[in-house]
Design an enzyme around this catalytic site. Structure first.
Site, short mmCIF file in Angstrom:
data_model
loop_
_atom_site.label_atom_id
_atom_site.label_comp_id
_atom_site.label_asym_id
_atom_site.label_seq_id
_atom_site.Cartn_x
_atom_site.Cartn_y
_atom_site.Cartn_z
N GLY A 1 0.83 -1.20 0.00
CA GLY A 1 0.00 0.00 0.00
C GLY A 1 0.86 1.24 0.00
CB SER B 1 0.25 4.78 -5.38
OG SER B 1 1.53 4.62 -5.96
CD GLU C 1 9.54 -1.97 -8.18
OE1 GLU C 1 8.74 -2.04 -7.23
OE2 GLU C 1 9.74 -0.95 -8.85
#
Lengths: 380, 341
Positions: free
Chosen positions: A123, A125, A244
């Site tokens: 959670g 954006s 990422e």
């Protein structure tokens, strides 16, 4: 466990277990189907040990290098066993828990994620906060309760991938003032079945409702669910990015390579031009080489930083290049086709339009390159 | 010693300090000397011997430095000799393929040998005329592998290349009448393909050098040039162009890294193409940022524009090689498996 041995043994196991691992016909035509397939692959690879390599033993891993995780993700992606985006979320979320969660919490929770017993979401954006994450306003206030002080969370998140499937959420909340900006952010590990959470899936243009709005209305989160200290949430978010841009990126590169290979087989004769196929091959090789070097640097304990924005830019560019080629060569199938394969091409083509938007937009990446890598000074 | 796939996995017997000394000396020489001067310096350093034990370090250091400084040497011709496993005497050089191609520059037929290739900058230099020999490579008449023979420079027609970049010092070398060049010796191992692969990596590094300098010139200008009361580097349009240019440089450099790791001629071809494409992107953005001043010969940009365009034609240009790669993929209906993790 060395990489060469891991590679050989895993490939052998994947061959042997191919029937069990394969998605059934039509199984990945829906989001529910993709999630079930992912859970199956995670369970089978965890139980056979493969998924545990590259993670610390204290969270159910078997130790070893991140290169092992890199290869596992590449192998299952290259064989079409998982959707790479869904698979790679583990790569981003698990390190966060390992580095910042209280040890008992990490030891309890991470194995469930690795095995596919749980799905987690992130959670970050909000409707008013996309690129400018430091301005987030989802609020957590310390309030007394029967069990001592708890965080009470009020606010909203958006673009929360897999929230509708998730049991837990790594949530960034504002615990300080708005003026505190990024220093007033804290990370919490929230149970998605807590009273006060509402999940509303978002209908996307690519046919997979993969993200949601998530509403928090007086949600109580115990303080022992903090990831790191109060005000350390920004560090948590920033530390997540290199993962990422390393293992997850490597997996997606492997996916793009597989789809280009599929395209070369699926395209009608003469639909693909040698120069455009050659260019995609060249660009994918550069991406692969760059990502490989980043993974080896990670393996050697180097700190990954803004230079990984280059990896991200290369990836997004390649993704759009491959699917532009697909949309051209398979134009009729993308426009009109109703079979499973055509729907996949269509969905993936549309999703590739978002490659320059999610995970840090193309504009933000170039800003980072300009400011941090080229040292071009302030932009105002 | 033949081509990259036979190269030692680590950098030969050189430890980190020795490698550092070598690369520092090479970079220093190539950044301040050019032509025969640079050739002399490389001989002193023992660059050709260094290629045998530490090919990646020796090749990348020299050629990137040449690219960055827009200098030139006869190293490419001598590098091919190392790759072919043919002993070169002082004053020998290997003839490069014709511009835009990668085929051996000599052709054997019943009537003799025809030659059509490029001589690198070391081809004609100081020393008595006739002291320089050219090593010619041709495909064997039965099509299996390649062979080499030598000819004195005086037996060939040489014409200095002017064109876009006269400073590069290339020569067009042809035979005129078919020549009688004496004995041909078969080339073992990877042969001509391995030599082309190594040549492509060298040229790729030189292109990366030119790209880095073009970007630095543009960056520096963007920080200095003030318009509308601020450096133009503060405008996002300019910043994003330079960011794209850096991505192109880093992508090309990564491809070279991947090719050295993968060690196949196919990977070298891919990397060479990546460098040619990348150079075009960098030229485009840097030319735009450097605007008026970059368009004059008072500024150095044009030298790098010229150099990088001509370099792209050595061992086949990016466009042609890329189309060949794609044609092969389409014919095989599969992608090659390169660069394992």
């Amino acid at each position: 466990m060395e990489l060469d041995e891991f590679r050989t043994e895993l490939d052998r196991w994947l061959d042997a277990a191919a029937d069990e691992l394969a998605p059934g016909p039509g199984a990945t035509a829906s989001m529910d189907g993709e999630m079930a397939q992912l859970a199956k692959v995670k369970r089978l690879t965890f139980d056979a040990g493969w998924m545990r390599w590259g993670w610390p033993e204290r969270v159910g891993g078997l130790g070893g290098s991140p290169l092992l995780r890199g290869y596992l993700g590449e192998a299952v992606t290259a064989r079409g066993l998982v959707d790479p985006g869904l698979y790679s979320m583990t790569e981003v979320l698990a390190p966060t828990m390992i580095d910042y969660a209280p040890p008992e919490l990490a030891a309890d929770a991470v194995p469930r994620l690795l095995r596919g017993d749980e799905t987690w979401c992130q959670g970050f954006s909000e409707p008013g906060t996309g690129s400018n994450l430091a301005a987030l306003t989802c609020r957590a206030t310390l309030v007394p309760s029967a069990a001592g002080d708890v965080w009470r969370v009020d606010g909203q998140k958006v673009w929360t991938s897999l929230a509708q499937y998730a049991q837990r959420c790594v949530l960034l909340v504002r615990t300080g003032t708005v003026e505190d900006a990024h220093r007033g952010i804290t990370a919490l590990f929230v149970d998605m079945d807590s009273p006060g959470i509402t999940v509303r899936p978002i209908t996307t243009m690519h046919g997979r409702d993969e993200f949601s709005e998530v509403f928090f209305d007086g949600v109580e989160v115990p303080t022992d669910r903090q990831l790191g200290d109060v005000g350390q949430g920004w560090a948590v978010a920033m530390d997540l990015l290199p993962f990422e841009r390393s293992t997850a990126l490597w997996h997606r590169g492997a996916f793009l390579r597989r789809r280009l290979a599929d395209l070369v087989v699926d395209a009608p004769d003469g639909a693909l031009r040698p120069d455009e196929v050659g260019r995609a091959l060249v660009d994918l090789f550069a991406l692969r080489a760059r990502s490989r070097r980043t993974l080896h640097r990670l393996d050697e304990g180097e700190r990954l930083g803004p230079e990984t924005s280059i990896d991200k830019i290369l990836l997004a560019t390649c993704e759009q290049e491959v699917f532009d080629l697909a949309a051209d060569a398979l134009a009729e199938r993308v426009a009109l086709g109703d079979d499973d394969a055509s729907e996949h091409w269509r969905s993936e083509y549309l999703y590739s339009r978002a490659a320059t938007i999610y995970g840090g937009s193309a504009e933000i990446q170039r800003n980072i390159v300009a400011r941090r890598l080229l040292d071009l000074g302030a932009d105002r | 010693m033949s081509a990259i796939d036979d190269a030692p996995l680590d950098e030969g017997g050189l430890d980190a300090t020795e490698l550092d000394i070598l690369t520092t000396a090479v970079r220093q020489a190539a950044s301040s000397r050019s032509g025969a001067d640079l050739d002399a310096a490389l001989d002193e350093i023992g660059w050709v011997d260094a290629v045998a034990v530490a090919p990646r370090a020796a090749v990348s250091a020299l050629f990137e430095a040449q690219g960055e400084a827009c200098t030139t040497s006869g190293a490419l011709g001598r590098l091919l000799g190392t790759a072919l496993g043919v002993p070169l005497a002082v004053g020998d050089t290997v003839l490069l393929p014709r511009f835009g191609g990668a085929s051996p520059p000599a052709r054997r037929s019943g009537g003799g040998t025809e030659v059509d290739g490029l001589g690198g900058p070391g081809l004609v230099g100081p020393g008595p005329a006739g002291a320089r020999r050219v090593l010619l490579v041709a495909t064997q008449p039965d099509g299996t592998g390649s062979a080499w023979a030598t000819a004195p420079v005086t037996a060939l027609r040489t014409q200095a290349v002017v064109g876009l970049d006269p400073d590069l010092g290339l020569l067009e070398v042809t035979s005129g009448q078919p020549l009688d060049v004496g004995d041909w010796s078969a080339i073992d191992g990877p042969g001509w393909d391995g030599a082309v692969a190594l040549g492509r990596l060298a040229v790729g590094h030189e292109l990366v050098g030119t790209m880095r300098t073009m970007l630095e010139l543009a960056r520096s200008h963007a920080l200095d040039r003030v318009q509308f009361d601020r450096p133009i580097a503060s405008f996002q349009a300019v910043r994003h162009r330079l960011a794209e240019a850096l991505v192109a440089v880093e992508g090309a450099a990564a491809a070279l890294d991947g090719a050295w790791e993968d060690r196949s001629p196919l990977a070298a071809a891919i990397a060479g193409a990546a460098c040619g494409h990348g150079a075009r992107t960098v030229r485009r953005h840097c030319q735009q940022v450097l605007a008026g001043i970059g368009f004059t010969t008072e500024h150095d940009l044009h030298r790098y524009v010229r150099r990088s365009i001509v370099l792209d034609g050595l061992f086949g240009n990016a466009r042609t090689v890329t189309a060949e790669l794609g044609a092969r993929v389409l014919q095989d209906r599969s992608l090659p498996h390169l660069l394992p993790l």
